[in-house]
Design a protein around this motif. Structure first.
Motif, PDB file in Angstrom:
ATOM      1  N   PRO A  48       0.852  -1.193   0.000  1.00  0.00           N
ATOM      2  CA  PRO A  48       0.000   0.000   0.000  1.00  0.00           C
ATOM      3  C   PRO A  48       0.889   1.245   0.000  1.00  0.00           C
ATOM      4  N   ALA A  49       0.292   2.397  -0.180  1.00  0.00           N
ATOM      5  CA  ALA A  49       1.077   3.638  -0.201  1.00  0.00           C
ATOM      6  C   ALA A  49       1.796   3.824   1.132  1.00  0.00           C
ATOM      7  N   LEU A  50       3.114   3.845   1.093  1.00  0.00           N
ATOM      8  CA  LEU A  50       3.917   3.999   2.304  1.00  0.00           C
ATOM      9  C   LEU A  50       4.331   5.453   2.523  1.00  0.00           C
ATOM     10  N   ILE A  51       4.001   6.314   1.556  1.00  0.00           N
ATOM     11  CA  ILE A  51       4.258   7.755   1.703  1.00  0.00           C
ATOM     12  C   ILE A  51       2.970   8.472   1.358  1.00  0.00           C
ATOM     13  N   LYS A  52       2.143   8.719   2.349  1.00  0.00           N
ATOM     14  CA  LYS A  52       0.844   9.350   2.092  1.00  0.00           C
ATOM     15  C   LYS A  52       0.961  10.869   1.974  1.00  0.00           C
ATOM     16  N   ARG A  53       1.940  11.448   2.682  1.00  0.00           N
ATOM     17  CA  ARG A  53       2.136  12.899   2.647  1.00  0.00           C
ATOM     18  C   ARG A  53       3.596  13.203   2.361  1.00  0.00           C
ATOM     19  N   LYS A  54       3.842  14.345   1.764  1.00  0.00           N
ATOM     20  CA  LYS A  54       5.203  14.706   1.373  1.00  0.00           C
ATOM     21  C   LYS A  54       6.149  14.677   2.571  1.00  0.00           C
ATOM     22  N   LYS A  55       5.657  15.081   3.736  1.00  0.00           N
ATOM     23  CA  LYS A  55       6.516  15.138   4.916  1.00  0.00           C
ATOM     24  C   LYS A  55       6.914  13.751   5.421  1.00  0.00           C
ATOM     25  N   ASP A  56       6.220  12.704   4.924  1.00  0.00           N
ATOM     26  CA  ASP A  56       6.553  11.332   5.319  1.00  0.00           C
ATOM     27  C   ASP A  56       7.569  10.685   4.387  1.00  0.00           C
ATOM     28  N   PHE A  57       8.139  11.465   3.476  1.00  0.00           N
ATOM     29  CA  PHE A  57       8.973  10.881   2.423  1.00  0.00           C
ATOM     30  C   PHE A  57      10.162  10.089   2.978  1.00  0.00           C
ATOM     31  N   LYS A  58      10.914  10.665   3.878  1.00  0.00           N
ATOM     32  CA  LYS A  58      12.137  10.010   4.352  1.00  0.00           C
ATOM     33  C   LYS A  58      11.841   8.650   4.987  1.00  0.00           C
ATOM     34  N   GLN A  59      10.857   8.619   5.864  1.00  0.00           N
ATOM     35  CA  GLN A  59      10.483   7.363   6.529  1.00  0.00           C
ATOM     36  C   GLN A  59       9.933   6.355   5.521  1.00  0.00           C
ATOM     37  N   GLY A  60       9.095   6.825   4.598  1.00  0.00           N
ATOM     38  CA  GLY A  60       8.516   5.935   3.601  1.00  0.00           C
ATOM     39  C   GLY A  60       9.546   5.404   2.628  1.00  0.00           C
ATOM     40  N   TYR A  61      10.467   6.252   2.204  1.00  0.00           N
ATOM     41  CA  TYR A  61      11.539   5.820   1.302  1.00  0.00           C
ATOM     42  C   TYR A  61      12.338   4.686   1.933  1.00  0.00           C
ATOM     43  N   GLU A  62      12.632   4.831   3.208  1.00  0.00           N
ATOM     44  CA  GLU A  62      13.389   3.781   3.904  1.00  0.00           C
ATOM     45  C   GLU A  62      12.589   2.481   3.972  1.00  0.00           C
ATOM     46  N   ALA A  63      11.278   2.576   4.152  1.00  0.00           N
ATOM     47  CA  ALA A  63      10.446   1.368   4.181  1.00  0.00           C
ATOM     48  C   ALA A  63      10.476   0.660   2.831  1.00  0.00           C
ATOM     49  N   TYR A  64      10.354   1.424   1.739  1.00  0.00           N
ATOM     50  CA  TYR A  64      10.447   0.821   0.405  1.00  0.00           C
ATOM     51  C   TYR A  64      11.822   0.187   0.197  1.00  0.00           C
ATOM     52  N   ARG A  65      12.872   0.868   0.645  1.00  0.00           N
ATOM     53  CA  ARG A  65      14.225   0.324   0.479  1.00  0.00           C
ATOM     54  C   ARG A  65      14.379  -0.998   1.228  1.00  0.00           C
ATOM     55  N   ARG A  66      13.912  -1.050   2.460  1.00  0.00           N
ATOM     56  CA  ARG A  66      14.034  -2.272   3.260  1.00  0.00           C
ATOM     57  C   ARG A  66      13.242  -3.425   2.635  1.00  0.00           C
ATOM     58  N   LEU A  67      12.017  -3.135   2.170  1.00  0.00           N
ATOM     59  CA  LEU A  67      11.200  -4.179   1.560  1.00  0.00           C
ATOM     60  C   LEU A  67      11.881  -4.787   0.342  1.00  0.00           C
ATOM     61  N   ASN A  68      12.386  -3.942  -0.548  1.00  0.00           N
ATOM     62  CA  ASN A  68      13.023  -4.439  -1.762  1.00  0.00           C
ATOM     63  C   ASN A  68      14.314  -5.177  -1.447  1.00  0.00           C
ATOM     64  N   HIS A  69      15.054  -4.684  -0.480  1.00  0.00           N
ATOM     65  CA  HIS A  69      16.295  -5.335  -0.059  1.00  0.00           C
ATOM     66  C   HIS A  69      15.997  -6.732   0.491  1.00  0.00           C
TER      67      HIS A  69
END
Length: 398
Positions: free
Chosen positions: A301-322
């Motif tokens: 699902p969308a892990l970055i719902k708001r622009k201010k959540d970008f850093k935390q969401g980006y890291e979640a996407y990185r961990r999942l793909n890794h």
């Protein structure tokens, strides 16, 4: 009768002139047109600083996006005839694209109906209204839908955060007719029973239709892992296409129960297993147990719902793909997707590149995709493009 006017500050009309439909509250000249004089849902004429008419919009003075254009014409009448005209145009496109009535009928701004999403599930329409402007006119909308499509039922899906921001109620309801039981749709040669009232968003995700068909085309004799599987939209067509085994992982017990029903409906239950788990934890455990899969679908699902959540969401996407790459078999395929508008295609590209290098794998993209044609993209509104998908071949390091 002329609508009341709102004036924009100097040079704040540029985005609208390029084709966008949104007015932000800080773009309004509140000295000339105080926002507090308007009620949520009112129709207004939007004017530039020099007094030129930019169009008719509905307004919500309490919202950050305080006005959304419905037309470039002044003093638009927004009744059943307006909705009928817009719906007829949207329907004409879908009927060119699909031979059966299973698609997203209205995709907000792209169909000239900001604040409105409608999914068509055969005789049932699932309607998501996210703004006070459309909410105030829903009876006219329903009249147009009933005249055009004669649905058996219209469901209002109101359980979303955007309605909360607009000060609207969050209770979903049967707004018209009687809901058939069971409600079954068709997609990519498979049948799916769906739960509109209890399901996520409108009850189904049509947007990945094309990518799911592409996955089915390469699934024969493969062990498939479907992460964030929801009700089986990726996994079941893969099983039908000849996958050896499909493992569906999701945190929702009700979603997995419906996925199991759908597996039985398509007579592929013997090929499928369903695991209720947090996906991060499942992947960690699979790595510890040396479990490997030939194809992994990663569609969170969308892990970055708001622009201010970008850093935390980006890291979640990185961990999942890794983590996913670590349980992919030799010469395996990773299908990695993101529905977060704030994570760009370039961001996901970089996540995959760096994850592949980090675990010393040679990763190449052999296909890519985005939202299906029933989610058209307005080139003037980048917000209408949100879905991105990469098909990755992953082999030993060069």
């Amino acid at each position: 009768m002329a609508h009341p006017e709102i004036y924009l500050k100097k040079n704040e009309d540029k985005r609208l002139r390029k084709g966008h439909l949104w007015v932000f509250s800080n773009e309004v000249d509140t000295k000339r047109s105080p926002l507090e004089q308007f009620s949520a849902g009112d129709l207004v004429q939007v004017k530039s600083d020099d007094g030129k008419v930019l169009g008719t919009a509905y307004i919500n003075p309490q919202a950050l996006i305080c006005a959304r254009l419905l037309s470039r014409k002044p003093n638009l009448k927004c009744g059943a005839n307006f909705f009928k005209e817009r719906l007829t145009t949207a329907l004409a496109l879908r009927e060119k694209l699909f031979d059966k009535p299973f698609y997203r009928l209205v995709f907000g701004e792209s169909d000239g109906l900001p604040g409105l999403v409608i999914d068509r599930f055969g005789p049932v329409l699932s309607v998501q209204i996210t703004t006070a402007g459309i909410e105030q006119r829903k009876e006219s909308l329903f009249a147009a839908l009933i005249e055009l499509l004669s649905p058996e039922a219209i469901i209002l899906k109101n359980d979303n955060s955007q309605r909360q921001q607009e000060g609207l109620s969050l209770e979903s309801e049967l707004a018209y007719g009687k809901l058939p039981e069971p409600l079954i749709i068709e997609e990519n040669g498979a049948q799916f029973k769906i739960d509109i009232l209890g399901g996520q968003k409108t009850g189904w995700f049509y947007d990945h239709r094309s990518s799911r068909a592409q996955l089915a085309g390469i699934a024969k004799n493969q062990r498939v892992l479907d992460l964030f599987s929801y009700t089986g939209a990726w996994g079941i067509p893969a099983a039908l296409a000849g996958a050896l085994e499909v493992t569906c992982v999701d945190a929702s017990e009700s979603a997995l129960a419906l996925a199991a029903d759908n597996a039985a409906l398509n007579e592929v239950q013997d090929k499928m297993r369903f695991v209720r788990s947090d996906v991060f934890e499942f992947l960690k455990q699979a790595r510890l147990e040396n479990q490997l899969y030939d194809i992994i679908v990663l569609d969170p699902p969308a892990l970055i719902k708001r622009k201010k959540d970008f850093k935390q969401g980006y890291e979640a996407y990185r961990r999942l793909n890794h983590l996913a790459l670590q349980v992919l078999s030799k010469n395996g395929i990773l299908v990695s997707a993101s529905c977060s508008h704030h994570l760009s295609r370039e961001n996901l590209h970089e996540i995959l590149r760096s994850s592949g290098r980090h675990i010393d794998r040679h990763l190449v993209f052999f296909a890519g995709g985005g939202q299906g044609p029933d989610h058209p993209i307005d080139p003037a509104a980048p917000e209408t493009e949100y879905l991105k998908t990469f098909f990755c071949s992953v082999t030993s390091s060069l």
